[in-house]
Enzyme design. Structure first.
Site, PDB file in Angstrom:
ATOM      1  N   ASP A 243     -52.573 -66.449  -0.947  1.00  0.00           N
ATOM      2  CA  ASP A 243     -52.939 -66.709   0.155  1.00  0.00           C
ATOM      3  C   ASP A 243     -52.067 -67.802   0.777  1.00  0.00           C
ATOM      4  O   ASP A 243     -51.853 -68.143   1.415  1.00  0.00           O
ATOM      5  CB  ASP A 243     -54.700 -67.697   0.382  1.00  0.00           C
ATOM      6  CG  ASP A 243     -55.989 -66.391   0.187  1.00  0.00           C
ATOM      7  OD1 ASP A 243     -55.107 -65.116   0.251  1.00  0.00           O
ATOM      8  OD2 ASP A 243     -56.535 -67.261  -0.823  1.00  0.00           O
TER       9      ASP A 243
ATOM     10  N   SER B 162     -59.904 -69.349   4.623  1.00  0.00           N
ATOM     11  CA  SER B 162     -59.626 -71.100   5.026  1.00  0.00           C
ATOM     12  C   SER B 162     -59.281 -71.416   4.040  1.00  0.00           C
ATOM     13  O   SER B 162     -59.324 -72.797   4.762  1.00  0.00           O
ATOM     14  CB  SER B 162     -61.654 -70.706   5.439  1.00  0.00           C
ATOM     15  OG  SER B 162     -62.066 -70.646   4.897  1.00  0.00           O
TER      16      SER B 162
HETATM   17  C1  GLA Z   1     -58.571 -64.351  -2.700  1.00  0.00           C
HETATM   18  C2  GLA Z   1     -57.652 -64.985  -3.722  1.00  0.00           C
HETATM   19  C3  GLA Z   1     -56.334 -64.450  -3.431  1.00  0.00           C
HETATM   20  C4  GLA Z   1     -56.759 -62.909  -3.998  1.00  0.00           C
HETATM   21  C5  GLA Z   1     -57.635 -62.101  -2.927  1.00  0.00           C
HETATM   22  C6  GLA Z   1     -57.367 -60.582  -3.604  1.00  0.00           C
HETATM   23  O1  GLA Z   1     -57.805 -64.332  -1.901  1.00  0.00           O
HETATM   24  O2  GLA Z   1     -57.491 -66.569  -3.278  1.00  0.00           O
HETATM   25  O3  GLA Z   1     -55.453 -65.239  -4.397  1.00  0.00           O
HETATM   26  O4  GLA Z   1     -56.647 -62.892  -5.106  1.00  0.00           O
HETATM   27  O5  GLA Z   1     -59.077 -63.084  -3.592  1.00  0.00           O
HETATM   28  O6  GLA Z   1     -56.472 -59.999  -3.473  1.00  0.00           O
END
Ligand code: GLA
Length: 408
Positions: A193, A148
């Site tokens: 992300d 999100s």
């Molecule tokens: C969260 C973080 C990402 C990544 C994931 C695990 O989503 O924002 O950068 O480290 O956890 O893969």
């Protein structure tokens, strides 16, 4: 039983536009016109907790998305409208000059605006854009491991880029949205992300290699299968606690050993280092270090194998790798709470070819790759199992790979 009631991009954009115009009547006479932008959330099919460790991840952008309606303002102020999870109106104004001062202060530390405003204002400021009125409407559940935050940053980012005609490349947009999260909000997350949310493409998963700094679109129609996303409704936060402690140890290991975690002897080297230098290993027992580093090493190897399996259309093999990834995140990285373990087991018992936690963990969501004709039954079994375990009733979505952040 499957909750698939997420709004279409057009519905989300219309809701954001209505939200903005209803709450900014003072700007109604503004000559600046209102535009709408959208950014999806993401699921990570495999490759978790390796983006900050030179690893490989395989996410795609989801049908659940965040819309932003925005118009320029010429007074350098950012007016931000959103809603809290329980429906309260959030209405904040931040002069961008205040952010200049905070960022340039001699003692500036990560976390200068550590709440919802930081994702928005941090992105606008990091991009070097000017003032805006901005309203947010989202179907990406908050704190659910479905990005999100990145959806919000990237929707705001594309809006600012277009409105101010910045000409920012996708790469620089990703860097600015990461800075919003890492520096302005103060959550020390990696680049998984924002890459997924910006570079997402309908029908494709994105193979991200953080060592080689490459990204590749991999066809991911998953014909005959349905990907279920199971939001456990057990919330997490990456700005605090466990996520940073996992990352802290991996960062310390990388700094001490100058490694990429792909070396075959990396687990033994890390154990020796932690035994000889307990203070550098942040007080972690060498056996804990063994498990953490073993996860990072094995997860990248598995993800590289999974990319090949997906390219070959070998979904059964892909599913087995998802299951192995989950076991590694549960046993070695220790980020899987009981509610999520229950959902994963139920999904597999009911016929999912692969099921695993997705994202940062300590709560959030799991995914289950299901034969399409079994998806409803698998969703029902998951809900029965979590209810029986006394956990919150999960929200279940069926999703597929979508386009990334864009104007709508
Ligand atoms: C969260 C973080 C990402 C990544 C994931 C695990 O989503 O924002 O950068 O480290 O956890 O893969």
């Amino acid at each position: 039983m499957i909750v698939s009631a997420t709004r279409s991009p057009e519905e989300l954009a219309a809701a954001a536009r209505e939200f903005l115009t209803a709450h900014t009547p003072d700007s109604a006479a503004s000559s600046e016109s209102v535009g709408t932008w959208l950014a999806p959330g993401r699921v990570n099919l495999i490759g978790d907790h390796v983006d900050y460790a030179f690893g490989v991840c395989l996410p795609f952008a989801t049908t659940m998305a965040t819309a932003v309606a925005a118009r320029k303002r010429d007074d350098g102020v950012l007016r931000m409208l959103s809603q809290s999870p329980n429906g309260e109106l959030l209405d904040a104004s931040v002069p961008l000059a205040d952010l200049d001062a905070a960022v340039n202060a001699a003692d500036a530390q990560p976390g200068i605006l550590p709440d919802w405003r930081g994702y928005i204002a941090g992105t606008v400021h990091a991009l070097g854009a000017g003032g805006m009125d901005l309203a947010v409407v989202s179907d990406v559940p908050l704190g659910s491991g479905l990005s999100s935050s990145a959806a919000l940053e990237c929707a705001v980012g594309v809006a600012a880029r277009d409105l101010y005609e910045l000409g920012t490349s996708d790469e620089d947009l990703i860097a600015a949205t990461m800075r919003a999260e890492n520096f302005y909000v103060g959550a020390n997350t990696g680049g998984l992300d924002q890459n997924a949310v910006v570079r997402g493409r309908a029908g494709f998963a994105l193979a991200l290699d953080f060592l080689e700094d490459t990204h590749e679109q991999v066809p991911c129609g998953l014909e005959g299968y349905t990907l279920l996303v199971v939001d456990s409704r057990v919330e997490h936060s990456h700005a605090t606690g466990e996520y940073s402690s996992r990352r802290g140890l991996i960062d310390a290991t990388a700094a001490a050993l100058s490694c990429t975690f792909r070396e075959n002897d990396i687990v033994e080297r890390a154990v020796t280092w932690a035994t000889d230098h307990p203070e550098d290993a942040l007080g972690n027992d060498p056996e804990v270090v063994r498990r953490r580093v073993r996860h990072v090493h094995s997860e990248t190897a598995r993800t590289i194998e999974a990319v090949e399996a997906l390219k070959a259309g070998d979904i059964e093999h892909f599913g087995r790798l998802m299951n192995d990834s989950h076991a590694s995140l549960r046993d070695d990285y220790e980020i899987v709470p009981d509610a999520l373990e229950t959902a994963v087991r139920a999904a597999r018992a009911a016929g999912a070819v692969g099921a695993r936690i997705t994202g940062g963990g300590f709560g959030g969501s799991t995914i289950a790759l299901c034969p399409a004709d079994r998806a409803e039954a698998i969703a029902t079994t998951i809900i029965e199992a979590t209810d029986k375990g006394g956990f919150p009733t999960p929200a279940i979505y069926a999703t597929s790979a979508q386009d990334g952040a864009r104007k709508v």
